[in-house]
Scaffold this motif. Structure first.
Motif, PDB file in Angstrom:
ATOM      1  N   PRO A 116       0.785  -1.240   0.000  1.00  0.00           N
ATOM      2  CA  PRO A 116       0.000   0.000   0.000  1.00  0.00           C
ATOM      3  C   PRO A 116       0.814   1.287   0.000  1.00  0.00           C
ATOM      4  O   PRO A 116       0.297   2.342  -0.375  1.00  0.00           O
ATOM      5  CB  PRO A 116      -0.839  -0.122   1.278  1.00  0.00           C
ATOM      6  CG  PRO A 116      -0.050  -1.025   2.172  1.00  0.00           C
ATOM      7  CD  PRO A 116       0.604  -1.998   1.253  1.00  0.00           C
ATOM      8  N   LYS A 169     -10.715   8.878 -10.358  1.00  0.00           N
ATOM      9  CA  LYS A 169     -11.172   9.090  -8.989  1.00  0.00           C
ATOM     10  C   LYS A 169     -12.694   9.111  -8.920  1.00  0.00           C
ATOM     11  O   LYS A 169     -13.294   8.575  -7.975  1.00  0.00           O
ATOM     12  CB  LYS A 169     -10.596  10.393  -8.442  1.00  0.00           C
ATOM     13  CG  LYS A 169     -10.871  10.632  -6.963  1.00  0.00           C
ATOM     14  CD  LYS A 169     -10.159  11.885  -6.465  1.00  0.00           C
ATOM     15  CE  LYS A 169     -10.417  12.100  -4.970  1.00  0.00           C
ATOM     16  NZ  LYS A 169      -9.723  13.310  -4.464  1.00  0.00           N
ATOM     17  N   ALA A 228     -13.959   5.575  -9.309  1.00  0.00           N
ATOM     18  CA  ALA A 228     -13.752   4.838  -8.062  1.00  0.00           C
ATOM     19  C   ALA A 228     -14.860   5.143  -7.067  1.00  0.00           C
ATOM     20  O   ALA A 228     -15.377   4.248  -6.392  1.00  0.00           O
ATOM     21  CB  ALA A 228     -12.384   5.189  -7.464  1.00  0.00           C
ATOM     22  N   SER A 266     -11.220   1.178  -5.189  1.00  0.00           N
ATOM     23  CA  SER A 266     -10.068   2.070  -5.104  1.00  0.00           C
ATOM     24  C   SER A 266      -9.672   2.588  -6.480  1.00  0.00           C
ATOM     25  O   SER A 266      -9.988   1.978  -7.513  1.00  0.00           O
ATOM     26  CB  SER A 266      -8.876   1.327  -4.485  1.00  0.00           C
ATOM     27  OG  SER A 266      -8.369   0.352  -5.372  1.00  0.00           O
ATOM     28  N   LYS A 272      -6.690   2.629  -7.619  1.00  0.00           N
ATOM     29  CA  LYS A 272      -5.738   1.661  -8.167  1.00  0.00           C
ATOM     30  C   LYS A 272      -6.475   0.525  -8.875  1.00  0.00           C
ATOM     31  O   LYS A 272      -6.044   0.058  -9.938  1.00  0.00           O
ATOM     32  CB  LYS A 272      -4.850   1.097  -7.056  1.00  0.00           C
ATOM     33  CG  LYS A 272      -3.769   0.146  -7.558  1.00  0.00           C
ATOM     34  CD  LYS A 272      -2.849  -0.299  -6.443  1.00  0.00           C
ATOM     35  CE  LYS A 272      -1.994   0.839  -5.952  1.00  0.00           C
ATOM     36  NZ  LYS A 272      -0.980   0.387  -4.951  1.00  0.00           N
ATOM     37  N   THR A 273      -7.600   0.086  -8.308  1.00  0.00           N
ATOM     38  CA  THR A 273      -8.385  -0.973  -8.937  1.00  0.00           C
ATOM     39  C   THR A 273      -8.973  -0.492 -10.254  1.00  0.00           C
ATOM     40  O   THR A 273      -8.998  -1.220 -11.247  1.00  0.00           O
ATOM     41  CB  THR A 273      -9.517  -1.432  -8.002  1.00  0.00           C
ATOM     42  OG1 THR A 273      -8.946  -1.951  -6.789  1.00  0.00           O
ATOM     43  CG2 THR A 273     -10.358  -2.522  -8.648  1.00  0.00           C
TER      44      THR A 273
END
Length: 216
Positions: free
Chosen positions: A57, A170, A173, A179, A181-182
């Motif tokens: 992380p 963003k 998400a 997230s 990142k996902t």
């Protein structure tokens, strides 16, 4: 055989270090808690094999570090360690240059065999990963020549639609309660499956598929 450990959990690194240093032919030459530190340690120690955690992380993640390390140290084998049998991360790891993948829950002898295998230039995948790759390969053969849209997961189709509508990562998400990142991972995967490289290409494709409420 010189081995570098890259994992954000100190307890995991300690256990791995004890296990590997107990082997007659292995020595842990360094440790790192995230990708950037791993890259620095790798350049300083020139390991034969790097055990790379995917999910870190803080700092650079395992996928990004693997990609960069394969450019800097192409002869160093990278064996990915993961907690989860996640096919998307598995495929990305192999695509970025990892020599193999082993689950953290694997027996000690499997990990040792995996390290020895990638060190000799071979690939290593745990059994369930091999099955997933075969299924992916057969699925691609089945869909070869047909609409690539069918290769997308439902989540990837959702993200394709939102990207085409102009939402930033963003915002996507937030809408999907995942997230950033996902989102980035799904977006990268869907672009690869559709063989596209730019946002305008995605928008044009989404329009043709009628994902925006109308088609052209």
């Amino acid at each position: 055989m010189k081995v570098l450990l890259v994992d954000d959990h100190a307890v995991v690194r300690m256990g791995l270090k004890m296990l590997l240093n107990s082997q007659d032919n292995m020595e842990v030459v360094g440790e790192a808690s995230e990708g950037n530190e791993g890259i620095e340690k790798a350049q300083a120690t020139s390991p034969d094999v790097i055990l790379m955690d995917l999910s870190m992380p803080y700092g650079k993640d395992g996928l990004s570090a693997t990609s960069e390390l394969k450019k800097l140290l192409p002869d160093t084998a990278i064996l990915v360690l993961t907690m989860h049998d996640d096919e998307e991360y598995l495929f990305r790891a192999i695509q970025t240059g990892a020599s193999g993948c082993v689950l953290k829950s694997a027996p000690h002898n499997e990990l040792i065999n995996a390290i020895e295998s990638v060190n000799t230039g071979n690939a290593y995948l745990h059994p369930s990963a091999t099955k997933k790759l075969m299924e992916e390969y057969l699925g691609n053969l089945k869909h070869n020549g047909s609409d690539l849209f069918e290769l997308l997961s439902e989540r990837e189709k959702e993200i394709l639609t939102l990207v085409a509508k102009g939402y930033a990562n963003k915002e996507i998400a937030g809408k999907l309660i995942i997230s950033v990142k996902t989102v980035e991972t799904h977006k990268s995967n869907l672009m690869e499956k559709l063989q596209m490289k730019t946002r305008p290409e995605l928008v044009s494709y989404a329009l043709k598929k009628g994902l925006l409420g109308y088609s052209i």
